[in-house]
Each structure stands twice: as C-alpha cells, then as structure tokens.
Motif scaffolding. Structure first.
Motif, PDB file in Angstrom:
ATOM      1  N   GLY A  10       0.729  -1.130   0.060  1.00 18.66           N
ATOM      2  CA  GLY A  10      -0.031  -0.074  -0.014  1.00 18.66           C
ATOM      3  C   GLY A  10       0.714   1.370   0.109  1.00 18.66           C
ATOM      4  N   LEU A  11       2.122   1.284   0.670  1.00 16.64           N
ATOM      5  CA  LEU A  11       2.638   2.535   0.766  1.00 16.64           C
ATOM      6  C   LEU A  11       3.549   2.771  -0.561  1.00 16.64           C
ATOM      7  CD1 LEU A  11       4.441   2.319   4.441  1.00 16.64           C
ATOM      8  CD2 LEU A  11       2.672   3.849   3.655  1.00 16.64           C
ATOM      9  N   VAL A  12       4.020   1.796  -1.219  1.00 17.05           N
ATOM     10  CA  VAL A  12       4.667   1.846  -2.468  1.00 17.05           C
ATOM     11  C   VAL A  12       3.536   2.150  -3.520  1.00 17.05           C
ATOM     12  CG1 VAL A  12       5.778   0.680  -4.259  1.00 17.05           C
ATOM     13  CG2 VAL A  12       6.571   0.274  -1.762  1.00 17.05           C
ATOM     14  N   LEU A  16       3.258   5.475  -5.765  1.00 10.40           N
ATOM     15  CA  LEU A  16       3.275   5.427  -7.301  1.00 10.40           C
ATOM     16  C   LEU A  16       2.233   6.113  -7.686  1.00 10.40           C
ATOM     17  CD1 LEU A  16       4.472   1.810  -8.246  1.00 10.40           C
ATOM     18  CD2 LEU A  16       5.640   3.777  -8.695  1.00 10.40           C
ATOM     19  N   ALA A  17       0.980   5.912  -7.137  1.00  8.24           N
ATOM     20  CA  ALA A  17      -0.212   6.550  -7.632  1.00  8.24           C
ATOM     21  C   ALA A  17      -0.424   8.224  -7.694  1.00  8.24           C
ATOM     22  CB  ALA A  17      -1.451   6.158  -7.030  1.00  8.24           C
ATOM     23  N   LYS A  18       0.569   8.597  -6.369  1.00  9.95           N
ATOM     24  CA  LYS A  18       0.779   9.782  -6.229  1.00  9.95           C
ATOM     25  C   LYS A  18       1.735  10.393  -7.522  1.00  9.95           C
ATOM     26  CE  LYS A  18       0.899  13.722  -3.805  1.00  9.95           C
ATOM     27  NZ  LYS A  18      -0.313  14.537  -3.461  1.00  9.95           N
ATOM     28  N   LEU A  19       2.687   9.898  -7.719  1.00 11.10           N
ATOM     29  CA  LEU A  19       3.315  10.017  -8.945  1.00 11.10           C
ATOM     30  C   LEU A  19       2.630  10.152 -10.496  1.00 11.10           C
ATOM     31  CD1 LEU A  19       6.780   8.190  -8.224  1.00 11.10           C
ATOM     32  CD2 LEU A  19       6.544  10.552  -8.276  1.00 11.10           C
ATOM     33  N   ILE A  20       2.048   9.263 -10.605  1.00 12.44           N
ATOM     34  CA  ILE A  20       1.242   9.292 -11.719  1.00 12.44           C
ATOM     35  C   ILE A  20       0.075  10.340 -11.667  1.00 12.44           C
ATOM     36  CG2 ILE A  20      -0.566   7.871 -13.077  1.00 12.44           C
ATOM     37  CD1 ILE A  20       0.884   5.299 -11.989  1.00 12.44           C
ATOM     38  N   VAL A  29       2.266  12.354   3.362  1.00 10.86           N
ATOM     39  CA  VAL A  29       2.818  11.149   3.359  1.00 10.86           C
ATOM     40  C   VAL A  29       1.735  10.002   3.978  1.00 10.86           C
ATOM     41  CG1 VAL A  29       4.640   9.536   3.783  1.00 10.86           C
ATOM     42  CG2 VAL A  29       5.191  11.972   3.136  1.00 10.86           C
ATOM     43  N   VAL A  30       1.376  10.157   5.294  1.00  8.57           N
ATOM     44  CA  VAL A  30       0.460   9.289   5.893  1.00  8.57           C
ATOM     45  C   VAL A  30      -0.819   8.989   5.257  1.00  8.57           C
ATOM     46  CG1 VAL A  30      -0.790   8.967   8.206  1.00  8.57           C
ATOM     47  CG2 VAL A  30       1.526   9.902   8.171  1.00  8.57           C
ATOM     48  N   VAL A  31      -1.386  10.045   4.767  1.00  6.60           N
ATOM     49  CA  VAL A  31      -2.604   9.827   4.066  1.00  6.60           C
ATOM     50  C   VAL A  31      -2.657   9.259   2.613  1.00  6.60           C
ATOM     51  CG1 VAL A  31      -4.709  11.156   3.013  1.00  6.60           C
ATOM     52  CG2 VAL A  31      -3.836  11.814   4.954  1.00  6.60           C
ATOM     53  N   THR A  32      -1.373   9.582   2.099  1.00  5.68           N
ATOM     54  CA  THR A  32      -0.944   8.889   0.891  1.00  5.68           C
ATOM     55  C   THR A  32      -0.783   7.223   1.067  1.00  5.68           C
ATOM     56  OG1 THR A  32       0.078  10.868   0.093  1.00  5.68           O
ATOM     57  CG2 THR A  32       0.743   8.676  -1.197  1.00  5.68           C
ATOM     58  N   GLY A  33      -0.143   7.023   2.137  1.00  9.52           N
ATOM     59  CA  GLY A  33       0.249   5.627   2.461  1.00  9.52           C
ATOM     60  C   GLY A  33      -1.447   4.802   2.888  1.00  9.52           C
ATOM     61  N   LEU A  34      -2.213   5.581   3.522  1.00  5.20           N
ATOM     62  CA  LEU A  34      -3.748   5.039   3.907  1.00  5.20           C
ATOM     63  C   LEU A  34      -4.213   4.797   2.747  1.00  5.20           C
ATOM     64  CD1 LEU A  34      -4.399   6.828   7.231  1.00  5.20           C
ATOM     65  CD2 LEU A  34      -3.522   4.541   6.877  1.00  5.20           C
ATOM     66  N   GLU A  57       0.307 -13.256  -4.795  1.00  2.00           N
ATOM     67  CA  GLU A  57       1.670 -13.185  -4.164  1.00  2.00           C
ATOM     68  C   GLU A  57       2.249 -11.836  -4.217  1.00  2.00           C
ATOM     69  OE1 GLU A  57       3.181 -15.576  -2.281  1.00  2.00           O
ATOM     70  OE2 GLU A  57       1.537 -16.641  -2.786  1.00  2.00           O
ATOM     71  N   PHE A  58       3.090 -11.210  -3.369  1.00  2.47           N
ATOM     72  CA  PHE A  58       3.592  -9.935  -3.302  1.00  2.47           C
ATOM     73  C   PHE A  58       4.444  -9.708  -4.497  1.00  2.47           C
ATOM     74  CE2 PHE A  58       6.889  -6.882  -2.023  1.00  2.47           C
ATOM     75  CZ  PHE A  58       5.967  -6.112  -1.171  1.00  2.47           C
ATOM     76  N   PHE A  59       5.109 -10.415  -4.990  1.00  4.98           N
ATOM     77  CA  PHE A  59       6.339 -10.353  -6.193  1.00  4.98           C
ATOM     78  C   PHE A  59       5.243 -10.674  -7.713  1.00  4.98           C
ATOM     79  CE2 PHE A  59       9.319 -10.581  -2.823  1.00  4.98           C
ATOM     80  CZ  PHE A  59       9.777  -9.541  -2.892  1.00  4.98           C
ATOM     81  N   ASP A  60       4.202 -10.794  -7.537  1.00  9.83           N
ATOM     82  CA  ASP A  60       3.199 -11.001  -8.657  1.00  9.83           C
ATOM     83  C   ASP A  60       2.937  -9.760  -9.494  1.00  9.83           C
ATOM     84  OD1 ASP A  60       1.733 -12.356 -10.657  1.00  9.83           O
ATOM     85  OD2 ASP A  60       0.134 -12.950  -9.135  1.00  9.83           O
ATOM     86  N   LEU A  61       3.150  -9.770 -10.581  1.00 13.10           N
ATOM     87  CA  LEU A  61       2.818  -8.325 -11.373  1.00 13.10           C
ATOM     88  C   LEU A  61       1.356  -8.045 -11.277  1.00 13.10           C
ATOM     89  CD1 LEU A  61       3.680  -6.080 -13.289  1.00 13.10           C
ATOM     90  CD2 LEU A  61       3.328  -7.549 -15.251  1.00 13.10           C
ATOM     91  N   ARG A  62       0.435  -9.062 -11.145  1.00  9.52           N
ATOM     92  CA  ARG A  62      -0.988  -8.923 -11.266  1.00  9.52           C
ATOM     93  C   ARG A  62      -1.322  -8.128  -9.966  1.00  9.52           C
ATOM     94  NH1 ARG A  62      -3.320 -14.360 -10.994  1.00  9.52           N
ATOM     95  NH2 ARG A  62      -2.323 -14.284  -9.062  1.00  9.52           N
ATOM     96  N   THR A  63      -0.925  -8.599  -8.992  1.00 13.43           N
ATOM     97  CA  THR A  63      -0.965  -7.967  -7.629  1.00 13.43           C
ATOM     98  C   THR A  63      -0.694  -6.382  -7.658  1.00 13.43           C
ATOM     99  OG1 THR A  63      -0.520  -9.946  -6.578  1.00 13.43           O
ATOM    100  CG2 THR A  63      -0.276  -7.930  -5.196  1.00 13.43           C
ATOM    101  N   TRP A  64       0.411  -6.264  -8.102  1.00 13.99           N
ATOM    102  CA  TRP A  64       0.804  -4.769  -8.236  1.00 13.99           C
ATOM    103  C   TRP A  64       0.038  -3.799  -9.200  1.00 13.99           C
ATOM    104  CZ3 TRP A  64       4.589  -2.445  -5.312  1.00 13.99           C
ATOM    105  CH2 TRP A  64       4.990  -3.324  -4.303  1.00 13.99           C
ATOM    106  N   VAL A  65      -0.394  -4.449 -10.246  1.00 11.52           N
ATOM    107  CA  VAL A  65      -1.173  -3.578 -11.562  1.00 11.52           C
ATOM    108  C   VAL A  65      -2.622  -3.550 -10.726  1.00 11.52           C
ATOM    109  CG1 VAL A  65      -2.296  -3.724 -13.447  1.00 11.52           C
ATOM    110  CG2 VAL A  65       0.054  -4.232 -13.390  1.00 11.52           C
ATOM    111  N   LEU A  66      -3.261  -4.648  -9.913  1.00 14.32           N
ATOM    112  CA  LEU A  66      -4.649  -4.260  -9.442  1.00 14.32           C
ATOM    113  C   LEU A  66      -4.265  -3.221  -8.237  1.00 14.32           C
ATOM    114  CD1 LEU A  66      -5.732  -7.916  -9.427  1.00 14.32           C
ATOM    115  CD2 LEU A  66      -6.760  -6.122 -10.779  1.00 14.32           C
TER     116      LEU A  66
END
Length: 88
Positions: A10-12, A16-20, A29-34, A57-66
């Motif tokens: 969630g933090l990462v 990334l969403a904030k960068l996009i 930062v706290v609200v962005t993480g939440l 899984e944590f390192f699955d690309l599908r997880t990160w995209v979703l």
C-alpha cells in the motif's frame, strides 16, 4: 500475503499513484500511504469481481497492477471529496 506485506504494498503503490497523478493533496505521506492500502484492497476486490482473480503473491505483477489501479481510483475519489469540501 501478510499484514506487513499489505502495508508495504500500500505504501509503495500509494506513492506510485501520487507520482502518476501529481497535485496538491491535504494529508501528506500518511494519508497517501493509507489511500494506497485502501486502494490495494479495492484493486483486489475489483480484480476478483471483474476478472475472477484477486491479489496473489507479493512479487506477482498482477498484484501490483490491481493495487495500482485501485489506488488511482481511491486517490481520484479522495481528490473529488476534498475539493468539494474546500469549496463549501
């Protein structure tokens, strides 16, 4: 994936969403993480409902995209709500 994995994801993804979608958001930062954690959960729910696949899984690309898509949606909604509140 454990609780610590969800928090890190969630933090990462929130960052990334904030960068996009750059812009002035109250909360820092706290609200962005939440928002990132909530967005990751939303992304998993949407993936499960629409595609029949949730967060894996944590390192699955599908997880990160979703999680990123969910975080972008939550960040957009957050901006709409805070913008309306600031005008009234």
């Amino acid at each position: 994936m454990g609780i610590l994995g969800w928090i890190v994801l969630g933090l990462v993804v929130g960052a990334l969403a904030k960068l996009i979608m750059p812009g002035d958001d109250p909360g820092g930062v706290v609200v962005t993480g939440l928002l990132g954690v909530v967005g990751a959960l939303l992304g998993g729910f949407i993936g499960g409902a629409l595609f029949g696949t949730g967060l894996g899984e944590f390192f699955d690309l599908r997880t990160w995209v979703l999680a990123l898509v969910g975080s972008l949606i939550v960040l957009g909604i957050y901006r709409l709500v805070t913008r309306r509140r600031a005008r009234t």
